[in-house]
Design a protein around this motif. Structure first.
Motif, PDB file in Angstrom:
ATOM      1  N   VAL B  24     -18.865  11.766   0.522  1.00 49.90           N
ATOM      2  CA  VAL B  24     -19.432  13.066   0.851  1.00 49.90           C
ATOM      3  C   VAL B  24     -19.106  13.530   2.269  1.00 49.90           C
ATOM      4  CG1 VAL B  24     -21.626  14.140   1.434  1.00 49.90           C
ATOM      5  CG2 VAL B  24     -21.259  13.228  -0.838  1.00 49.90           C
ATOM      6  N   ASP B  25     -19.177  12.637   3.216  1.00 50.82           N
ATOM      7  CA  ASP B  25     -18.923  13.077   4.578  1.00 50.82           C
ATOM      8  C   ASP B  25     -17.457  12.895   4.965  1.00 50.82           C
ATOM      9  OD1 ASP B  25     -19.894  10.196   6.520  1.00 50.82           O
ATOM     10  OD2 ASP B  25     -18.869  10.378   4.626  1.00 50.82           O
ATOM     11  N   LEU B  41      -6.494  23.616  15.375  1.00 51.49           N
ATOM     12  CA  LEU B  41      -5.874  23.489  16.693  1.00 51.49           C
ATOM     13  C   LEU B  41      -6.520  22.369  17.489  1.00 51.49           C
ATOM     14  CD1 LEU B  41      -5.356  27.247  17.653  1.00 51.49           C
ATOM     15  CD2 LEU B  41      -3.647  25.588  16.874  1.00 51.49           C
ATOM     16  N   HIS B  42      -7.829  22.235  17.339  1.00 54.47           N
ATOM     17  CA  HIS B  42      -8.490  21.118  18.019  1.00 54.47           C
ATOM     18  C   HIS B  42      -7.993  19.779  17.478  1.00 54.47           C
ATOM     19  CE1 HIS B  42     -11.790  18.073  18.171  1.00 54.47           C
ATOM     20  NE2 HIS B  42     -11.607  18.310  19.437  1.00 54.47           N
ATOM     21  N   ALA B  43      -7.858  19.705  16.167  1.00 55.33           N
ATOM     22  CA  ALA B  43      -7.373  18.463  15.573  1.00 55.33           C
ATOM     23  C   ALA B  43      -5.979  18.125  16.075  1.00 55.33           C
ATOM     24  CB  ALA B  43      -7.376  18.569  14.048  1.00 55.33           C
ATOM     25  N   THR B  75     -10.396   3.390  16.116  1.00 58.04           N
ATOM     26  CA  THR B  75     -10.049   4.673  16.729  1.00 58.04           C
ATOM     27  C   THR B  75      -9.081   5.438  15.839  1.00 58.04           C
ATOM     28  OG1 THR B  75     -10.306   3.664  18.902  1.00 58.04           O
ATOM     29  CG2 THR B  75      -9.140   5.756  18.806  1.00 58.04           C
ATOM     30  N   CYS B  76      -8.139   4.721  15.266  1.00 54.78           N
ATOM     31  CA  CYS B  76      -7.194   5.349  14.349  1.00 54.78           C
ATOM     32  C   CYS B  76      -7.924   5.951  13.157  1.00 54.78           C
ATOM     33  CB  CYS B  76      -6.165   4.322  13.891  1.00 54.78           C
ATOM     34  SG  CYS B  76      -4.812   5.037  12.944  1.00 54.78           S
ATOM     35  N   ARG B  81     -10.089  10.752  10.356  1.00 56.36           N
ATOM     36  CA  ARG B  81     -11.258  11.500   9.897  1.00 56.36           C
ATOM     37  C   ARG B  81     -11.232  12.924  10.449  1.00 56.36           C
ATOM     38  NH1 ARG B  81     -17.393   9.485   9.732  1.00 56.36           N
ATOM     39  NH2 ARG B  81     -18.413  11.480   9.392  1.00 56.36           N
ATOM     40  N   VAL B  82     -10.924  13.055  11.737  1.00 56.47           N
ATOM     41  CA  VAL B  82     -10.848  14.383  12.345  1.00 56.47           C
ATOM     42  C   VAL B  82      -9.782  15.221  11.637  1.00 56.47           C
ATOM     43  CG1 VAL B  82     -10.279  15.648  14.448  1.00 56.47           C
ATOM     44  CG2 VAL B  82     -11.678  13.575  14.573  1.00 56.47           C
ATOM     45  N   LEU B  83      -8.637  14.608  11.390  1.00 50.77           N
ATOM     46  CA  LEU B  83      -7.557  15.329  10.723  1.00 50.77           C
ATOM     47  C   LEU B  83      -7.950  15.729   9.304  1.00 50.77           C
ATOM     48  CD1 LEU B  83      -4.510  13.202  11.974  1.00 50.77           C
ATOM     49  CD2 LEU B  83      -5.001  15.599  12.543  1.00 50.77           C
TER      50      LEU B  83
END
Lengths: 130, 130
Positions: B24-25, B41-43, B75-76, B81-83
């Motif tokens: 879900v997340d 753009l932040h990603a 960290t990877c 996750r951000v991407l």
DNA sequence: TCCTCGGTACGACGAGTATCGAACAATAAC
DNA sequence: GTTATTGTTCGATACTCGTCGTACCGAGGA
């Protein structure tokens, strides 16, 4: 410094040699070669700054106060600082006004098509500001 | 959910209907229309993530561990996750591996030329990874 | 079953950021 | 000189981010 124009007009650039002047921490990347992609993308990743950049996209010079942004003027000044330090915008002081312009040519030279793609994406994603 | 493929392969997408599942997340924007320019753009504004995206640019599917990134694996995972949450990347689970791919087509459809311009800018600014 | 392997979750830490109001500085107008 | 205008700086606040180590989980292999 790189260039000064006559009268009371002053172009603030990174290769200024005036250590200690108030302009020192307002630096703009000296040459196009020093523009950093992550820094530029970060500068463009904020909605307010995207809005600012969009309003500068026609090549006009705009003062801080003449922009349509929904933040306090100190916040606006902060955003311009971020854009300047990323090299997206440069500032020209004339009298009591600071005129900001997009560094379209420099950006195009360093990262061809990047700014145009971002601006096109912005216009297409935010119809109210198109 | 949008699509599942056979065997043990599962495509994780945003329009999954499994509320409460572990996925879900880990959502990815449901449709191309929901992709947010500032978020994208932040990603892309982090050097490590740019490096990841660059290594996915050939269209291949890569696992977290097969990438050349100078950070710890947690960290990877965070960067992926951000991407994913920005919609830049999607993930497919197969056995004990998670295969990541660039959502080039969706991004191109929503923001034409953007990803290409960023990738071109990255290659030209980081010769060691070109 | 036990262990390994690939990956995620969590907690923590330090650093950075977006925001504001208030104070300040420089210029222009009176 | 006084005042108004324009923008920057500063301090404060609340939040986000990148990083890591550790713990955890699911799938495969011994």
């Amino acid at each position: 410094m790189t260039s000064t124009v006559g009268l009371s007009s002053l172009l603030i650039e990174a290769d200024t040699t005036e250590e200690g002047s108030w302009a020192v921490d307002r630096l703009v990347p000296a040459s196009v070669g020093l523009l950093s992609l992550p820094t530029i993308l970060h500068a463009l990743s904020d909605p307010v700054r995207l809005r600012i950049v969009s309003q500068l996209a026609d090549g006009s010079e705009r003062t801080c106060g003449s922009l349509d942004v929904p933040v306090a003027k100190s916040t606006c000044s902060h955003h311009f600082r971020v854009l300047r330090e990323a090299g997206v915008v440069s500032q020209r002081v004339d009298g009591k006004c600071r005129f900001n312009r997009l560094r379209s040519d420099e950006l195009e030279q360093r990262f061809p098509g990047l700014l145009a793609a971002v601006l096109r994406a912005y216009e297409s994603s935010d119809p109210s500001r198109a």
